[in-house]
Design an enzyme around this catalytic site. Sequence first.
Site, PDB file in Angstrom:
ATOM      1  N   ARG A 160       0.827  -1.228   0.000  1.00  0.00           N
ATOM      2  CA  ARG A 160       0.000   0.000   0.000  1.00  0.00           C
ATOM      3  C   ARG A 160       0.850   1.262   0.000  1.00  0.00           C
ATOM      4  O   ARG A 160       0.399   2.330   0.417  1.00  0.00           O
ATOM      5  CB  ARG A 160      -0.964   0.021   1.180  1.00  0.00           C
ATOM      6  CG  ARG A 160      -1.953  -1.129   1.153  1.00  0.00           C
ATOM      7  CD  ARG A 160      -3.230  -0.789   1.878  1.00  0.00           C
ATOM      8  NE  ARG A 160      -4.154  -1.892   1.778  1.00  0.00           N
ATOM      9  CZ  ARG A 160      -4.338  -2.798   2.759  1.00  0.00           C
ATOM     10  NH1 ARG A 160      -3.675  -2.695   3.887  1.00  0.00           N
ATOM     11  NH2 ARG A 160      -5.192  -3.772   2.597  1.00  0.00           N
ATOM     12  N   LYS A 173       3.764  11.772 -10.917  1.00  0.00           N
ATOM     13  CA  LYS A 173       2.904  11.003 -11.836  1.00  0.00           C
ATOM     14  C   LYS A 173       3.605   9.677 -12.118  1.00  0.00           C
ATOM     15  O   LYS A 173       4.743   9.660 -12.568  1.00  0.00           O
ATOM     16  CB  LYS A 173       2.679  11.758 -13.139  1.00  0.00           C
ATOM     17  CG  LYS A 173       1.617  12.843 -13.036  1.00  0.00           C
ATOM     18  CD  LYS A 173       1.271  13.392 -14.416  1.00  0.00           C
ATOM     19  CE  LYS A 173       0.187  14.443 -14.324  1.00  0.00           C
ATOM     20  NZ  LYS A 173      -0.081  15.079 -15.628  1.00  0.00           N
ATOM     21  N   GLU A 196      10.910  19.422 -23.996  1.00  0.00           N
ATOM     22  CA  GLU A 196      10.219  19.682 -22.718  1.00  0.00           C
ATOM     23  C   GLU A 196      10.854  20.875 -21.992  1.00  0.00           C
ATOM     24  O   GLU A 196      10.211  21.509 -21.167  1.00  0.00           O
ATOM     25  CB  GLU A 196      10.234  18.428 -21.828  1.00  0.00           C
ATOM     26  CG  GLU A 196       9.559  17.201 -22.443  1.00  0.00           C
ATOM     27  CD  GLU A 196       8.042  17.123 -22.220  1.00  0.00           C
ATOM     28  OE1 GLU A 196       7.467  18.054 -21.616  1.00  0.00           O
ATOM     29  OE2 GLU A 196       7.431  16.130 -22.671  1.00  0.00           O
ATOM     30  N   LYS A 217       8.649  23.555 -12.773  1.00  0.00           N
ATOM     31  CA  LYS A 217       7.747  22.428 -12.523  1.00  0.00           C
ATOM     32  C   LYS A 217       7.390  22.336 -11.045  1.00  0.00           C
ATOM     33  O   LYS A 217       6.232  22.070 -10.692  1.00  0.00           O
ATOM     34  CB  LYS A 217       8.366  21.110 -13.012  1.00  0.00           C
ATOM     35  CG  LYS A 217       7.402  19.957 -12.763  1.00  0.00           C
ATOM     36  CD  LYS A 217       7.447  18.856 -13.751  1.00  0.00           C
ATOM     37  CE  LYS A 217       6.309  17.871 -13.472  1.00  0.00           C
ATOM     38  NZ  LYS A 217       6.333  16.706 -14.301  1.00  0.00           N
ATOM     39  N   GLU A 230      -3.480  17.940 -10.517  1.00  0.00           N
ATOM     40  CA  GLU A 230      -4.019  18.432 -11.796  1.00  0.00           C
ATOM     41  C   GLU A 230      -5.527  18.643 -11.728  1.00  0.00           C
ATOM     42  O   GLU A 230      -6.279  18.147 -12.568  1.00  0.00           O
ATOM     43  CB  GLU A 230      -3.644  17.441 -12.909  1.00  0.00           C
ATOM     44  CG  GLU A 230      -3.651  18.076 -14.289  1.00  0.00           C
ATOM     45  CD  GLU A 230      -2.986  17.189 -15.343  1.00  0.00           C
ATOM     46  OE1 GLU A 230      -1.885  16.669 -15.101  1.00  0.00           O
ATOM     47  OE2 GLU A 230      -3.606  17.015 -16.409  1.00  0.00           O
ATOM     48  N   ARG A 249      -1.663  22.690 -13.331  1.00  0.00           N
ATOM     49  CA  ARG A 249      -0.740  21.630 -13.765  1.00  0.00           C
ATOM     50  C   ARG A 249      -1.013  21.204 -15.209  1.00  0.00           C
ATOM     51  O   ARG A 249      -0.107  20.769 -15.919  1.00  0.00           O
ATOM     52  CB  ARG A 249      -0.809  20.418 -12.812  1.00  0.00           C
ATOM     53  CG  ARG A 249       0.219  19.362 -13.160  1.00  0.00           C
ATOM     54  CD  ARG A 249       0.457  18.355 -12.057  1.00  0.00           C
ATOM     55  NE  ARG A 249       1.478  17.409 -12.486  1.00  0.00           N
ATOM     56  CZ  ARG A 249       2.108  16.548 -11.687  1.00  0.00           C
ATOM     57  NH1 ARG A 249       1.805  16.521 -10.403  1.00  0.00           N
ATOM     58  NH2 ARG A 249       3.029  15.726 -12.160  1.00  0.00           N
ATOM     59  N   ASN A 255       0.883  20.173 -20.000  1.00  0.00           N
ATOM     60  CA  ASN A 255       0.519  19.315 -21.142  1.00  0.00           C
ATOM     61  C   ASN A 255       0.560  20.074 -22.463  1.00  0.00           C
ATOM     62  O   ASN A 255       0.088  19.567 -23.484  1.00  0.00           O
ATOM     63  CB  ASN A 255      -0.881  18.720 -20.928  1.00  0.00           C
ATOM     64  CG  ASN A 255      -0.927  17.812 -19.705  1.00  0.00           C
ATOM     65  OD1 ASN A 255       0.058  17.173 -19.369  1.00  0.00           O
ATOM     66  ND2 ASN A 255      -2.065  17.791 -19.014  1.00  0.00           N
ATOM     67  N   HIS A 291       0.832  18.408 -25.856  1.00  0.00           N
ATOM     68  CA  HIS A 291       0.622  16.976 -25.667  1.00  0.00           C
ATOM     69  C   HIS A 291      -0.651  16.453 -26.336  1.00  0.00           C
ATOM     70  O   HIS A 291      -0.729  15.277 -26.673  1.00  0.00           O
ATOM     71  CB  HIS A 291       0.613  16.621 -24.171  1.00  0.00           C
ATOM     72  CG  HIS A 291       1.997  16.624 -23.558  1.00  0.00           C
ATOM     73  ND1 HIS A 291       2.802  17.751 -23.530  1.00  0.00           N
ATOM     74  CD2 HIS A 291       2.722  15.636 -22.957  1.00  0.00           C
ATOM     75  CE1 HIS A 291       3.954  17.453 -22.936  1.00  0.00           C
ATOM     76  NE2 HIS A 291       3.932  16.186 -22.577  1.00  0.00           N
ATOM     77  N   HIS A 346      -0.044  13.753 -28.807  1.00  0.00           N
ATOM     78  CA  HIS A 346      -0.593  12.417 -28.556  1.00  0.00           C
ATOM     79  C   HIS A 346      -1.212  11.854 -29.845  1.00  0.00           C
ATOM     80  O   HIS A 346      -1.051  10.667 -30.160  1.00  0.00           O
ATOM     81  CB  HIS A 346      -1.650  12.509 -27.449  1.00  0.00           C
ATOM     82  CG  HIS A 346      -2.377  11.236 -27.190  1.00  0.00           C
ATOM     83  ND1 HIS A 346      -1.899  10.274 -26.334  1.00  0.00           N
ATOM     84  CD2 HIS A 346      -3.535  10.737 -27.699  1.00  0.00           C
ATOM     85  CE1 HIS A 346      -2.731   9.256 -26.325  1.00  0.00           C
ATOM     86  NE2 HIS A 346      -3.737   9.515 -27.145  1.00  0.00           N
ATOM     87  N   HIS A 366       8.406  10.542 -27.929  1.00  0.00           N
ATOM     88  CA  HIS A 366       7.436  11.390 -27.222  1.00  0.00           C
ATOM     89  C   HIS A 366       7.827  12.878 -27.303  1.00  0.00           C
ATOM     90  O   HIS A 366       7.000  13.728 -27.635  1.00  0.00           O
ATOM     91  CB  HIS A 366       7.324  10.936 -25.771  1.00  0.00           C
ATOM     92  CG  HIS A 366       6.451  11.817 -24.943  1.00  0.00           C
ATOM     93  ND1 HIS A 366       5.079  11.889 -25.114  1.00  0.00           N
ATOM     94  CD2 HIS A 366       6.748  12.714 -23.954  1.00  0.00           C
ATOM     95  CE1 HIS A 366       4.573  12.766 -24.256  1.00  0.00           C
ATOM     96  NE2 HIS A 366       5.573  13.283 -23.549  1.00  0.00           N
TER      97      HIS A 366
END
Length: 365
Positions: free
Chosen positions: A119, A141, A183, A225, A235, A240, A244, A247, A251, A265
């Site tokens: 956990r 993330k 980035e 960041k 987010e 936040r 993206n 993105h 994507h 990417h």
Amino acid sequence: MQIDVDLGTRGYPVVIDAGLLSRAAEWLKPLARGRSMAIVTDSNLSHHRQTLQTALAAADIATTVIELDPGEGSKSWATLESLTNQLLELGIERGDHVIALGGGVIGDLVGFACAILKRGCNFVQIPTTLLAQVDSSVGGKTAINTRAGKNLIGAFHQPSLVLIDPETLATLPLRELRAGYAEVVKYGLIDDANFFAWCETNGPALIAGDITLRTTAIAHSIAAKARIVAEDERETSGKRALLNLGHTFGHALEAETGFSAALLHGEAVAAGMALAYGYSADRGLCPADDAARIGKHLRGVGLPDGLAAAGIVASGTALVDHMRHDKKMAGGSLPFLLSRGIGETYLDSAVDLADVARYLDRQTR
Ligand code: GLY
């Protein structure tokens, strides 16, 4: 240099220093608490792994290495199952710190394994690619990929420490370095026009190998960041989501290439940022000169600045269809990051996807 991610009890330092890998024991000794540490890495990184193990052995920290296959394929249920079983066999306790040594794949996978092991146990990020150093190692993330798409199973789980050694970039393939640099540029385009101008001046030398410029860019990116993550860890406020930028378009391009090595990417993000600014200019929201300036810089450092440069020949409708599978879809609409100018990115939740498709079709004609 140290930048703190200010998240109260979940806060942690990000330490950035050339040669840090050989001095990592200074930071890891208090976390080891006299116990052996597990290092999870990939088989391409034996040189960095040896440097780290030697440094830890010199400080009487025993280590066990779990080596995974390199590449996106390791962000899978199968590898997660095998990794968590191996960590359990090692007797990892909740208070232990597992070390993730590698790029974004290792960081995302190990972070998720640690989020669910007993956990939740602790982990330390030691990112070795520019993309992981300026983005994915910080902010908590973590995820694996599934049949339905990338990063769809995961958790927010913050590391206890991030150690960044810019010297690890010396062995990174140039294409991956450039992809990570996209980035870096992103932080200028989000809300820092001066930093974008810094990138225009220094980007080529940074890519060519200047360690001082690399360290400066990493530190600036992480500071940006850390500010954003501290404001909107999960987010939820829209802040936040600014990370993206590029993105959503990116994507769609990655999906069109089947998420293959044909388009990395970071390359997709570069082309995606150019398209986000191009679309903003097309709608009269952003000066066309700003969009042109971004394209010129991306091209100048060898990154794709649009569909053709990314090798994409698909129709606008096909690309928008990929976007409809984006995990950010909410209530049938997709929030887009658009811009009013360099450093003035904002979230627009009322973008008409058919209009985006028409814009993309005009780019391929
Ligand atoms: N890579 C985007 C984020 O960390 O939110």
